[in-house]
Motif scaffolding. Structure first.
Motif, PDB file in Angstrom:
ATOM      1  N   ALA A 256       0.833  -0.903  -0.092  1.00  0.00           N
ATOM      2  CA  ALA A 256       0.035   0.173  -0.021  1.00  0.00           C
ATOM      3  C   ALA A 256       0.800   1.172   0.192  1.00  0.00           C
ATOM      4  CB  ALA A 256      -0.848   0.029   1.357  1.00  0.00           C
ATOM      5  N   LYS A 263       2.827  -1.016  -7.632  1.00  0.00           N
ATOM      6  CA  LYS A 263       2.139  -2.074  -7.287  1.00  0.00           C
ATOM      7  C   LYS A 263       1.577  -3.049  -8.467  1.00  0.00           C
ATOM      8  CE  LYS A 263      -0.242   0.867  -3.820  1.00  0.00           C
ATOM      9  NZ  LYS A 263      -1.547   1.725  -3.609  1.00  0.00           N
ATOM     10  N   ASP A 296      -2.994  -4.106  -2.069  1.00  0.00           N
ATOM     11  CA  ASP A 296      -2.737  -3.326  -1.082  1.00  0.00           C
ATOM     12  C   ASP A 296      -2.352  -3.805   0.193  1.00  0.00           C
ATOM     13  OD1 ASP A 296      -2.474  -1.127  -2.834  1.00  0.00           O
ATOM     14  OD2 ASP A 296      -4.051  -0.168  -2.101  1.00  0.00           O
ATOM     15  N   LYS A 297      -3.085  -4.888   0.778  1.00  0.00           N
ATOM     16  CA  LYS A 297      -3.104  -5.504   2.125  1.00  0.00           C
ATOM     17  C   LYS A 297      -1.973  -6.377   2.109  1.00  0.00           C
ATOM     18  CE  LYS A 297      -6.854  -3.746   3.626  1.00  0.00           C
ATOM     19  NZ  LYS A 297      -6.647  -2.725   4.712  1.00  0.00           N
TER      20      LYS A 297
END
Length: 344
Positions: A256, A263, A296-297
């Motif tokens: 994140a 990403k 993101d986690k």
């Protein structure tokens, strides 16, 4: 994709073996009860119905498992078949024999069905990579072992499990609700039979995944690198991929905190792993990952330990989230542990 070099391998001592004799000896002591936990009960118990984002009993590998099961005679069923809730089904190891007989010990029709199951479990690229890996590590596919849990020719839960050196793979038709692949899996490779690979992992069929992970590290600034890099690697063991949920430790670097390009590189890394499996399993992993908050986690960690030739190309790394755990140990050769689930 270029063809791989087919050279027969040795069997080094670093990879742990597990024979049926070991199973009989240790079951009474409860050793197998310490298997990797994952979310989910049999799908039938959870009243879950197959969908497009996870396997079903009508998929090609699953129907081949049912046909394979029907060919087994009484003696074979006593040797390689178990109740669905048997503890042995939940085990994942880097090198073990789930049952004593090999695929070579089966008759020709049964061998062909096992190969059909395996071929439909993979993408075309993945099948070629697995065949190269199995040739190097054990002399070929027929040296591996398969077991059946449950009753695949009925509407009851079932699972087909393949084991051997550097593989624990599963086909379950979504019998285990909430768990991708039907439970934790393992894949690996000692390229060309070399226990200790060179720093470039020449001819290793899985090292392209390591290269993509290191590409992410190269984009990090100094502060990010300091957070992402730790000294000691985690154990080369099934416990390393236990899913931690909300108790996920703050180890490594949060995806994140990365920019959009980084990403996207993380998604590309996950896709490189999923590309070797059939699309329905890849879709289930993506569904599980999104249900747990997406990339993101996740957190990525690189380990200084095991850096072959001290070249700063990190051979050992981990990508982990609340319901996703992928531990890649590229030293002295590749061991990869994977566990993915849908959040409870």
């Amino acid at each position: 994709m270029a063809r791989f070099d087919d050279r027969k391998s040795e069997t080094p001592a670093d990879c742990e073996g597990f024979s049926r004799r070991d199973f009989v000896r240790t079951l009474g002591a409860g050793v197998l009860g310490a298997s990797v936990p994952w979310i989910g009960l049999p799908a039938w118990a959870a009243d879950a119905k197959p969908s497009k984002d996870r396997p079903s009993p009508s998929d090609l590998s699953e129907t081949a498992v049912a046909r394979f099961y029907k060919t087994l005679n009484k003696t074979q069923r006593e040797t390689i078949c178990f109740p669905f809730d048997h503890n042995l089904r939940t085990v994942v190891k880097n090198n073990w024999s789930i049952v004593k007989p090999t695929i070579k010990d089966l008759d020709k029709e049964q061998q062909a069905l096992c190969r059909e199951i395996m071929k439909n479990l993979c993408s075309e690229e993945g099948y070629e990579r697995f065949m190269k890996q199995m040739k190097d590590d054990s002399g070929g596919f027929n040296a591996y072992h398969v077991a059946v849990f449950g009753e695949p020719e009925t509407d009851k839960p079932f699972e087909w499990v393949l084991t051997g050196r550097h593989d624990t793979l599963r086909v379950d038709g979504d019998s285990v609700a909430g768990s991708a692949f039907g439970g934790p899996i393992f894949y690996g490779h000692a390229a060309g039979g070399r226990d200790e690979e060179d720093a470039k992992h020449t001819a290793n069929v899985w090292w392209h995944q390591g290269e993509l992970a290191n590409d992410i590290f190269k984009t990090l600034d100094d502060k990010q690198k300091a957070r992402a890099l730790v000294d000691d690697a985690e154990d080369d063991d099934q416990k390393t991929i236990s899913l931690k949920g909300a108790k996920l430790p703050p180890t490594g670097l949060a995806i994140a905190d990365l920019d959009g390009q980084q990403k996207a590189m993380t998604t590309k890394l996950v896709d490189a792993m999923l590309r070797m499996f059939r699309e329905v399993d890849a879709a289930e992993v993506r569904h599980c990952l999104e249900a747990a908050g997406g990339v993101d986690k996740l957190r990525i960690t690189f380990f200084k330990e095991g850096d072959i030739d001290d070249d700063g190309v990190w051979d050992i790394w981990k990508l982990e989230g609340p319901a996703f755990s992928w531990y890649f140990r590229g030293s002295p050769h590749v061991h990869a542990w994977l566990n993915v689930a849908r959040p409870a």
